[in-house]
Design a protein around this motif. Structure first.
Motif, short mmCIF file in Angstrom:
data_model
loop_
_atom_site.label_atom_id
_atom_site.label_comp_id
_atom_site.label_asym_id
_atom_site.label_seq_id
_atom_site.Cartn_x
_atom_site.Cartn_y
_atom_site.Cartn_z
N ARG A 1 8.06 -2.69 -0.37
CA ARG A 1 7.10 -1.92 -1.18
C ARG A 1 7.21 -0.44 -0.82
N HIS B 1 9.11 -4.55 -4.78
CA HIS B 1 7.85 -5.00 -5.38
C HIS B 1 7.00 -3.83 -5.83
N LYS B 2 6.19 -4.07 -6.86
CA LYS B 2 5.24 -3.08 -7.35
C LYS B 2 4.06 -2.99 -6.37
N HIS C 1 0.45 -6.64 -1.33
CA HIS C 1 0.38 -7.87 -2.11
C HIS C 1 -1.08 -8.14 -2.45
#
Length: 257
Positions: A196, A225-226, A230
């Motif tokens: 990230r 990942h965006k 999470h």
């Protein structure tokens, strides 16, 4: 010699089902790393590719799905996984030559060949540096037995002039990788992979060229990942990584992409 039986295997989809791979239910199982490795290779139809330590064949199958018409060979130490790689080539209607051998003791016929590309996803951990695996095959796949320098030595010998090596590894092994390139490979580029934004890179993809003379390049990290954390169940890959993992797109981030 241990072999897998069908009840010990699962058939898993990669690239949205364009590639289907038989893998052991208990043992080494491919994740996204070999898919990212395959996506980084700028191979073209008609070229030759050698994968060192091909396992069940996930990386080379994904590369062959993206670039039709490759002349591909996989080398695998563990015979059960070499058998799976052959089975997976049949499963995906790909003409992959699988050689069961130690990369430091390749058969004479293979040592007489050179390749446009060599790819590798060596064990991530030094021997004894990871938690013991209940499955011996998974233990061999995760824990280094053959020194990392030997992987580079084998790759350099098997590459044709101006050929490329692509290797994915843990970021903390980068000093060893750079040291192993010296006197063997040049034009080294490193693409860090960070889970990230704002996090340190856990993995790197290294590209090096036989006979290359270009200056070293350390590229900006590729974010997988965006978001910064999470926040919910389900996938959160960035659009680029989703295209790579689901649609078989090439991985952007190196100098010619």
């Amino acid at each position: 010699m241990m072999q897998f039986t069908d009840p010990e295997l699962s058939l898993n989809d990669f690239l949205n089902g364009r590639v289907r791979i038989w893998q052991p239910l208990s043992g080494y199982r491919a994740g996204v790393d070999p898919v990212l490795l395959a996506a980084a290779v700028p191979a073209k139809a008609g070229q030759s590719v050698l994968e060192l330590g091909c396992g069940a064949g996930a990386a080379i199958m994904c590369l062959m799905a993206r670039v039709p018409g490759l002349n591909a060979t996989g080398v695998e130490l563990q015979s059960p996984y070499a058998d799976l790689a052959s089975r997976n080539a049949d499963q995906n209607a790909q003409a992959l030559t699988v050689v069961q051998a130690d990369l430091s003791k390749l058969p004479t016929e293979l040592k007489q060949q050179q390749f446009d590309h060599v790819i590798a996803n060596p064990p991530y951990y030094l021997a004894g540096a990871h938690s013991p695996a209940a499955d011996s095959g998974r233990g061999i796949a995760l824990g280094e037995d053959t020194p990392l320098r030997d992987w580079f030595d084998c790759a350099a010998k098997r590459l044709a002039p101006r050929g490329y090596l692509h290797m994915i590894q843990k970021a903390d092994r980068l000093p060893d990788m750079l040291s192993a390139c010296e006197g063997r490979l040049g034009s080294v580029e490193v693409l860090p992979l960070a889970a990230r934004a704002g996090r340190k890179a856990e993995l790197v993809v290294l590209r090096a060229r036989k006979g290359g003379r270009a200056a070293f390049q350390l590229h900006a990290p590729l974010i997988l990942h965006k978001g910064v954390r999470h926040e919910k169940d389900g996938e959160s890959y960035t659009s680029q990584i989703s295209y790579v993992l689901r649609d078989g797109a090439a991985l952007n981030g190196f100098s010619d992409q």
